[in-house]
Design a protein around this motif. Structure first.
Motif, PDB file in Angstrom:
ATOM      1  N   ARG A 191     -13.837  -2.250  -4.728  1.00 52.28           N
ATOM      2  CA  ARG A 191     -13.879  -1.628  -6.066  1.00 52.28           C
ATOM      3  C   ARG A 191     -13.088  -0.696  -6.680  1.00 52.28           C
ATOM      4  N   LEU A 192     -12.419  -0.109  -5.658  1.00 48.68           N
ATOM      5  CA  LEU A 192     -11.254   0.771  -5.770  1.00 48.68           C
ATOM      6  C   LEU A 192      -9.945   0.097  -6.290  1.00 48.68           C
ATOM      7  N   LEU A 193      -9.883  -1.110  -5.737  1.00 46.80           N
ATOM      8  CA  LEU A 193      -8.838  -2.153  -5.937  1.00 46.80           C
ATOM      9  C   LEU A 193      -8.756  -2.488  -7.190  1.00 46.80           C
ATOM     10  N   GLN A 194     -10.355  -2.628  -8.007  1.00 46.90           N
ATOM     11  CA  GLN A 194     -10.204  -3.107  -9.364  1.00 46.90           C
ATOM     12  C   GLN A 194     -10.205  -2.173 -10.233  1.00 46.90           C
ATOM     13  N   GLY A 195      -9.679  -1.052 -10.007  1.00 46.67           N
ATOM     14  CA  GLY A 195      -9.756   0.183 -11.172  1.00 46.67           C
ATOM     15  C   GLY A 195     -10.918   0.826 -11.387  1.00 46.67           C
ATOM     16  N   TYR A 196     -10.942   2.102 -11.532  1.00 49.96           N
ATOM     17  CA  TYR A 196     -12.227   2.606 -11.751  1.00 49.96           C
ATOM     18  C   TYR A 196     -11.942   4.071 -12.416  1.00 49.96           C
ATOM     19  N   ARG A 197     -12.876   4.578 -13.503  1.00 54.74           N
ATOM     20  CA  ARG A 197     -12.662   5.847 -14.090  1.00 54.74           C
ATOM     21  C   ARG A 197     -11.216   5.859 -14.719  1.00 54.74           C
ATOM     22  N   GLY A 198     -10.864   5.017 -15.430  1.00 52.57           N
ATOM     23  CA  GLY A 198      -9.571   5.219 -15.985  1.00 52.57           C
ATOM     24  C   GLY A 198      -8.355   4.781 -15.092  1.00 52.57           C
ATOM     25  N   HIS A 199      -8.642   4.646 -13.827  1.00 53.54           N
ATOM     26  CA  HIS A 199      -7.527   4.368 -13.008  1.00 53.54           C
ATOM     27  C   HIS A 199      -7.108   2.673 -13.103  1.00 53.54           C
ATOM     28  N   PRO A 200      -5.978   2.253 -13.337  1.00 55.47           N
ATOM     29  CA  PRO A 200      -5.514   1.064 -13.390  1.00 55.47           C
ATOM     30  C   PRO A 200      -5.825   0.126 -12.380  1.00 55.47           C
ATOM     31  N   PRO A 201      -6.093  -1.147 -12.412  1.00 49.26           N
ATOM     32  CA  PRO A 201      -6.603  -2.103 -11.115  1.00 49.26           C
ATOM     33  C   PRO A 201      -5.212  -2.043 -10.476  1.00 49.26           C
ATOM     34  N   CYS A 202      -5.351  -2.236  -9.068  1.00 50.27           N
ATOM     35  CA  CYS A 202      -4.156  -2.477  -8.165  1.00 50.27           C
ATOM     36  C   CYS A 202      -3.964  -3.903  -8.209  1.00 50.27           C
ATOM     37  N   ASP A 203      -2.497  -4.162  -7.806  1.00 46.75           N
ATOM     38  CA  ASP A 203      -2.079  -5.827  -7.606  1.00 46.75           C
ATOM     39  C   ASP A 203      -2.465  -6.338  -6.541  1.00 46.75           C
ATOM     40  N   VAL A 204      -3.507  -6.909  -6.760  1.00 42.81           N
ATOM     41  CA  VAL A 204      -4.423  -7.524  -5.778  1.00 42.81           C
ATOM     42  C   VAL A 204      -3.358  -8.744  -5.000  1.00 42.81           C
ATOM     43  N   ASP A 205      -2.687  -9.402  -6.057  1.00 35.77           N
ATOM     44  CA  ASP A 205      -1.968 -10.735  -5.573  1.00 35.77           C
ATOM     45  C   ASP A 205      -0.886 -10.065  -4.708  1.00 35.77           C
ATOM     46  N   ALA A 206      -0.397  -8.876  -4.797  1.00 35.16           N
ATOM     47  CA  ALA A 206       0.659  -8.341  -3.986  1.00 35.16           C
ATOM     48  C   ALA A 206       0.274  -8.085  -2.330  1.00 35.16           C
ATOM     49  N   ILE A 207      -1.077  -7.661  -2.526  1.00 35.49           N
ATOM     50  CA  ILE A 207      -1.770  -7.372  -1.171  1.00 35.49           C
ATOM     51  C   ILE A 207      -1.947  -8.775  -0.483  1.00 35.49           C
ATOM     52  N   GLN A 208      -2.489  -9.741  -1.018  1.00 40.26           N
ATOM     53  CA  GLN A 208      -2.463 -10.891  -0.663  1.00 40.26           C
ATOM     54  C   GLN A 208      -1.314 -11.484  -0.133  1.00 40.26           C
ATOM     55  N   ASP A 209      -0.255 -11.454  -0.590  1.00 37.44           N
ATOM     56  CA  ASP A 209       1.038 -11.847  -0.382  1.00 37.44           C
ATOM     57  C   ASP A 209       1.535 -11.310   1.069  1.00 37.44           C
ATOM     58  N   LEU A 210       1.138  -9.859   1.130  1.00 38.13           N
ATOM     59  CA  LEU A 210       1.548  -9.249   2.245  1.00 38.13           C
ATOM     60  C   LEU A 210       0.724  -9.722   3.249  1.00 38.13           C
ATOM     61  N   LEU A 211      -0.669  -9.767   3.134  1.00 39.10           N
ATOM     62  CA  LEU A 211      -1.386 -10.216   4.442  1.00 39.10           C
ATOM     63  C   LEU A 211      -1.027 -11.782   5.040  1.00 39.10           C
ATOM     64  N   LEU A 212      -0.653 -12.540   3.969  1.00 36.97           N
ATOM     65  CA  LEU A 212      -0.138 -13.884   4.397  1.00 36.97           C
ATOM     66  C   LEU A 212       1.103 -13.797   5.218  1.00 36.97           C
ATOM     67  N   ARG A 213       2.313 -12.962   4.621  1.00 35.83           N
ATOM     68  CA  ARG A 213       3.352 -12.775   5.227  1.00 35.83           C
ATOM     69  C   ARG A 213       3.125 -12.020   6.592  1.00 35.83           C
ATOM     70  N   LEU A 214       2.244 -11.061   6.633  1.00 35.61           N
ATOM     71  CA  LEU A 214       1.787 -10.445   7.945  1.00 35.61           C
ATOM     72  C   LEU A 214       1.365 -11.771   9.060  1.00 35.61           C
ATOM     73  N   SER A 215       0.512 -12.545   8.466  1.00 37.35           N
ATOM     74  CA  SER A 215      -0.057 -13.624   9.280  1.00 37.35           C
ATOM     75  C   SER A 215       0.989 -14.534   9.862  1.00 37.35           C
ATOM     76  N   ARG A 216       2.100 -14.537   9.038  1.00 37.47           N
ATOM     77  CA  ARG A 216       3.320 -15.729   9.286  1.00 37.47           C
ATOM     78  C   ARG A 216       4.188 -15.007  10.420  1.00 37.47           C
ATOM     79  N   LEU A 217       4.079 -13.713  10.026  1.00 40.57           N
ATOM     80  CA  LEU A 217       4.849 -12.926  11.387  1.00 40.57           C
ATOM     81  C   LEU A 217       4.345 -12.806  12.701  1.00 40.57           C
ATOM     82  N   VAL A 218       2.913 -12.837  12.584  1.00 38.10           N
ATOM     83  CA  VAL A 218       2.198 -12.881  13.819  1.00 38.10           C
ATOM     84  C   VAL A 218       2.375 -14.303  14.480  1.00 38.10           C
TER      85      VAL A 218
END
Length: 218
Positions: A191-218
């Motif tokens: 829920r923190l990544l979705q944005g809360y109390r005026g904070h903008p949502p995070c770039d979830v697509d960038a996090i997903q890209d990071l996880l996939l690149r980390l998986s490729r590294l492994v």
């Protein structure tokens, strides 16, 4: 329910430098054996996988650190560079929000002085100087070797939340794009990544890209 899900796809990337990454790891194993990579080796590996890094680099003197900080732009973080002293904060090896060359020089000298007192100065390779990242939500991503399942990708809230809340989830490698998306959404802190109390949502697509690149590294 898991078996009924769509299969998903394990993506590859066309901007990877696998030979450079492999060379760093093989050289480290040949020279030092198993263990942690140096700051420079780590940055080479992550950059070779197309993983974005804050601007910065290694400095081996106080003056180098000050000059690098000025090039990056203040405020900066100065952190002990060592592949043998892993928990940097416990040895006074992390200085944050430094706003001048004088503060950067002082931070370098204080880190070196503390290690000298502890008789571990030989473990200091220098310091990593990076620009401070402000705003956003701190998260962590990593890999653990499970005796039954092999390499697992872990993801969760970062900083003190990792140790205090334990809000981390794991998935078997290699990750599909569906695995990565599900892993991000499985933590309690999503829920923190979705944005809360005026904070903008995070770039979830960038996090997903990071996880996939980390998986490729492994």
């Amino acid at each position: 329910q898991w078996r009924d899900r769509p299969l998903g796809m394990v993506p590859d990337f066309d901007d990877l430098d696998i030979p450079a990454v492999t060379a760093v790891c093989r050289n480290a194993l040949a020279v030092r054996g198993s263990g942690w990579l140096t700051v420079t080796e780590t940055r080479t590996v992550l950059s070779g996988m197309g993983i974005a890094l804050p601007p910065g680099g290694l400095a081996t003197t106080a003056e180098e650190a000050a000059a690098l900080a000025a090039d990056i732009g203040f405020p900066v973080a100065v952190k002990l560079a060592s592949h043998t002293l892993i928990h940097k904060t416990e040895v006074g090896g992390v200085h944050l929000n430094l706003s001048s060359k004088t503060e950067v020089r002082r931070a370098y000298d204080e880190i070196a002085s503390r290690l000298a007192q502890d008789r571990t100065l030989e473990a200091m390779e220098g310091v990593l100087v990076q620009g401070m990242v402000t705003h956003g939500v701190e998260v962590m991503a990593g890999m653990v070797q499970d005796p039954s399942f092999g390499p697992l990708i872990g993801f969760g809230l970062g900083g003190i939340h990792v140790e205090i809340l334990g809000d981390v989830r794991f998935r078997i490698t290699p990750l599909t794009e569906l695995d990565a998306a599900d892993l991000i959404r499985s933590i309690k802190g999503y829920r923190l990544l979705q944005g809360y109390r005026g904070h903008p949502p995070c770039d979830v697509d960038a996090i997903q890209d990071l996880l996939l690149r980390l998986s490729r590294l492994v």
